[in-house]
Design a protein around this motif. Structure first.
Motif, PDB file in Angstrom:
ATOM      1  N   ILE A 259       0.841  -1.196   0.000  1.00 21.21           N
ATOM      2  CA  ILE A 259       0.000   0.000   0.000  1.00 21.21           C
ATOM      3  C   ILE A 259       0.880   1.251   0.000  1.00 21.21           C
ATOM      4  CG2 ILE A 259      -1.636   1.369   1.361  1.00 21.21           C
ATOM      5  CD1 ILE A 259      -2.830  -1.384   2.239  1.00 21.21           C
ATOM      6  N   ASP A 260       1.903   1.252   0.862  1.00 17.04           N
ATOM      7  CA  ASP A 260       2.814   2.404   0.913  1.00 17.04           C
ATOM      8  C   ASP A 260       3.450   2.657  -0.447  1.00 17.04           C
ATOM      9  OD1 ASP A 260       2.235   2.719   3.572  1.00 17.04           O
ATOM     10  OD2 ASP A 260       4.132   1.914   4.304  1.00 17.04           O
ATOM     11  N   ALA A 261       3.853   1.591  -1.110  1.00 19.43           N
ATOM     12  CA  ALA A 261       4.487   1.736  -2.426  1.00 19.43           C
ATOM     13  C   ALA A 261       3.495   2.261  -3.462  1.00 19.43           C
ATOM     14  CB  ALA A 261       5.061   0.400  -2.878  1.00 19.43           C
ATOM     15  N   ALA A 262       2.217   1.869  -3.338  1.00 20.51           N
ATOM     16  CA  ALA A 262       1.211   2.258  -4.326  1.00 20.51           C
ATOM     17  C   ALA A 262       0.711   3.685  -4.132  1.00 20.51           C
ATOM     18  CB  ALA A 262       0.031   1.291  -4.279  1.00 20.51           C
ATOM     19  N   VAL A 263       0.455   4.091  -2.895  1.00 22.73           N
ATOM     20  CA  VAL A 263      -0.178   5.396  -2.654  1.00 22.73           C
ATOM     21  C   VAL A 263       0.640   6.320  -1.770  1.00 22.73           C
ATOM     22  CG1 VAL A 263      -2.503   4.479  -2.916  1.00 22.73           C
ATOM     23  CG2 VAL A 263      -1.502   4.621  -0.646  1.00 22.73           C
ATOM     24  N   GLY A 264       1.760   5.893  -1.302  1.00 22.31           N
ATOM     25  CA  GLY A 264       2.539   6.713  -0.375  1.00 22.31           C
ATOM     26  C   GLY A 264       2.167   6.359   1.048  1.00 22.31           C
ATOM     27  N   ARG A 265       3.113   6.533   1.933  1.00 23.73           N
ATOM     28  CA  ARG A 265       2.872   6.197   3.331  1.00 23.73           C
ATOM     29  C   ARG A 265       1.792   7.110   3.901  1.00 23.73           C
ATOM     30  NH1 ARG A 265       6.529   6.722   8.282  1.00 23.73           N
ATOM     31  NH2 ARG A 265       7.475   8.321   7.002  1.00 23.73           N
ATOM     32  N   VAL A 266       0.915   6.535   4.699  1.00 23.21           N
ATOM     33  CA  VAL A 266      -0.186   7.284   5.294  1.00 23.21           C
ATOM     34  C   VAL A 266       0.124   7.532   6.771  1.00 23.21           C
ATOM     35  CG1 VAL A 266      -2.641   7.232   5.853  1.00 23.21           C
ATOM     36  CG2 VAL A 266      -1.847   6.310   3.673  1.00 23.21           C
ATOM     37  N   LEU A 267      -0.028   8.773   7.190  1.00 27.78           N
ATOM     38  CA  LEU A 267       0.222   9.186   8.565  1.00 27.78           C
ATOM     39  C   LEU A 267      -1.073   9.707   9.175  1.00 27.78           C
ATOM     40  CD1 LEU A 267       3.380  11.370   7.799  1.00 27.78           C
ATOM     41  CD2 LEU A 267       3.350   8.946   8.418  1.00 27.78           C
ATOM     42  N   THR A 268      -1.213   9.589  10.483  1.00 24.39           N
ATOM     43  CA  THR A 268      -2.402  10.106  11.156  1.00 24.39           C
ATOM     44  C   THR A 268      -2.015  10.876  12.415  1.00 24.39           C
ATOM     45  OG1 THR A 268      -2.694   8.094  12.453  1.00 24.39           O
ATOM     46  CG2 THR A 268      -3.857   8.206  10.350  1.00 24.39           C
TER      47      THR A 268
ATOM     48  N   VAL B 172      -2.343  20.132  14.769  1.00 25.60           N
ATOM     49  CA  VAL B 172      -2.359  18.740  15.204  1.00 25.60           C
ATOM     50  C   VAL B 172      -0.976  18.155  14.927  1.00 25.60           C
ATOM     51  CG1 VAL B 172      -3.404  16.463  14.853  1.00 25.60           C
ATOM     52  CG2 VAL B 172      -4.811  18.525  14.664  1.00 25.60           C
ATOM     53  N   THR B 173      -0.420  17.477  15.902  1.00 24.79           N
ATOM     54  CA  THR B 173       0.870  16.825  15.714  1.00 24.79           C
ATOM     55  C   THR B 173       0.684  15.544  14.912  1.00 24.79           C
ATOM     56  OG1 THR B 173       1.714  17.719  17.778  1.00 24.79           O
ATOM     57  CG2 THR B 173       2.849  15.800  16.902  1.00 24.79           C
ATOM     58  N   VAL B 174       1.448  15.417  13.831  1.00 21.08           N
ATOM     59  CA  VAL B 174       1.444  14.218  12.993  1.00 21.08           C
ATOM     60  C   VAL B 174       2.906  13.809  12.799  1.00 21.08           C
ATOM     61  CG1 VAL B 174       0.782  13.184  10.792  1.00 21.08           C
ATOM     62  CG2 VAL B 174      -0.669  14.952  11.825  1.00 21.08           C
ATOM     63  N   PRO B 175       3.371  12.823  13.564  1.00 19.35           N
ATOM     64  CA  PRO B 175       4.766  12.416  13.450  1.00 19.35           C
ATOM     65  C   PRO B 175       5.144  12.052  12.014  1.00 19.35           C
ATOM     66  CG  PRO B 175       3.755  11.396  15.365  1.00 19.35           C
ATOM     67  CD  PRO B 175       2.650  12.054  14.584  1.00 19.35           C
ATOM     68  N   ASP B 176       6.304  12.513  11.580  1.00 20.64           N
ATOM     69  CA  ASP B 176       6.881  12.266  10.252  1.00 20.64           C
ATOM     70  C   ASP B 176       6.264  13.104   9.133  1.00 20.64           C
ATOM     71  OD1 ASP B 176       8.746  10.445  11.240  1.00 20.64           O
ATOM     72  OD2 ASP B 176       7.360   8.766  10.994  1.00 20.64           O
ATOM     73  N   ALA B 177       5.273  13.948   9.425  1.00 20.53           N
ATOM     74  CA  ALA B 177       4.736  14.831   8.390  1.00 20.53           C
ATOM     75  C   ALA B 177       5.802  15.868   8.039  1.00 20.53           C
ATOM     76  CB  ALA B 177       3.463  15.529   8.865  1.00 20.53           C
ATOM     77  N   ALA B 178       5.883  16.195   6.752  1.00 25.70           N
ATOM     78  CA  ALA B 178       6.876  17.162   6.288  1.00 25.70           C
ATOM     79  C   ALA B 178       6.226  18.118   5.295  1.00 25.70           C
ATOM     80  CB  ALA B 178       8.037  16.430   5.618  1.00 25.70           C
ATOM     81  N   LEU B 179       6.821  19.290   5.160  1.00 22.78           N
ATOM     82  CA  LEU B 179       6.328  20.246   4.177  1.00 22.78           C
ATOM     83  C   LEU B 179       6.276  19.565   2.816  1.00 22.78           C
ATOM     84  CD1 LEU B 179       8.329  23.387   5.300  1.00 22.78           C
ATOM     85  CD2 LEU B 179       5.891  22.954   5.640  1.00 22.78           C
ATOM     86  N   GLY B 180       5.182  19.773   2.094  1.00 18.51           N
ATOM     87  CA  GLY B 180       4.989  19.152   0.790  1.00 18.51           C
ATOM     88  C   GLY B 180       4.148  17.898   0.827  1.00 18.51           C
ATOM     89  N   ASP B 181       3.932  17.308   2.021  1.00 17.70           N
ATOM     90  CA  ASP B 181       3.040  16.147   2.126  1.00 17.70           C
ATOM     91  C   ASP B 181       1.597  16.611   1.930  1.00 17.70           C
ATOM     92  OD1 ASP B 181       5.203  14.514   2.647  1.00 17.70           O
ATOM     93  OD2 ASP B 181       4.832  14.396   4.806  1.00 17.70           O
TER      94      ASP B 181
END
Length: 122
Positions: A32-41, A61-70
């Protein structure tokens, strides 16, 4: 038409056992990650103050691993949004800013609720 499967994902849980199921689950998530990108919550309890007509309110809201451009692909509330338009964007590393915009005909004052966001890695 036959359904395409991988060796890791074709057996039911009762056949696989717990540890094999966990390996299969990890393999499925990697696909799934490879197909649509990793999903964060991320989530938090929040109480927006009364929002007047034409106004908006924001919170983060804090979302671990979120980065500018996501991509922020979803924002949800645990209560009826009462006509508010909800949107979000990654405003800093690990941080999503949520915007609640009131384009209704009157002020909206939501009850305290759980605010959830869904982010897809770019």
């Amino acid at each position: 038409m036959a359904i395409k499967t991988t060796a890791n994902l074709r057996l039911p849980l009762a056949t696989l056992g717990d540890s094999a199921f966990k390996r299969s689950f990890k393999a499925a998530m990697a696909l799934i990650d490879a197909a649509v990108g990793r999903v964060l919550t991320g989530s938090k309890t929040h109480d927006f103050a009364s929002i007047l007509v034409g106004a908006q309110a924001t919170t983060t809201v804090t979302v671990p691993d979120a980065a500018l451009g996501d991509f922020v692909t979803g924002v949800s509330l645990g209560v009826d949004a009462a006509g508010l338009r909800l949107s979000g964007y990654v405003s800093a590393v690990n941080t999503v800013t949520v915007v609640a915009r009131n384009d209704t005909g009157g002020a909206v004052d939501l009850a305290s609720t759980t605010l959830r966001v869904l982010v897809r890695k770019a």
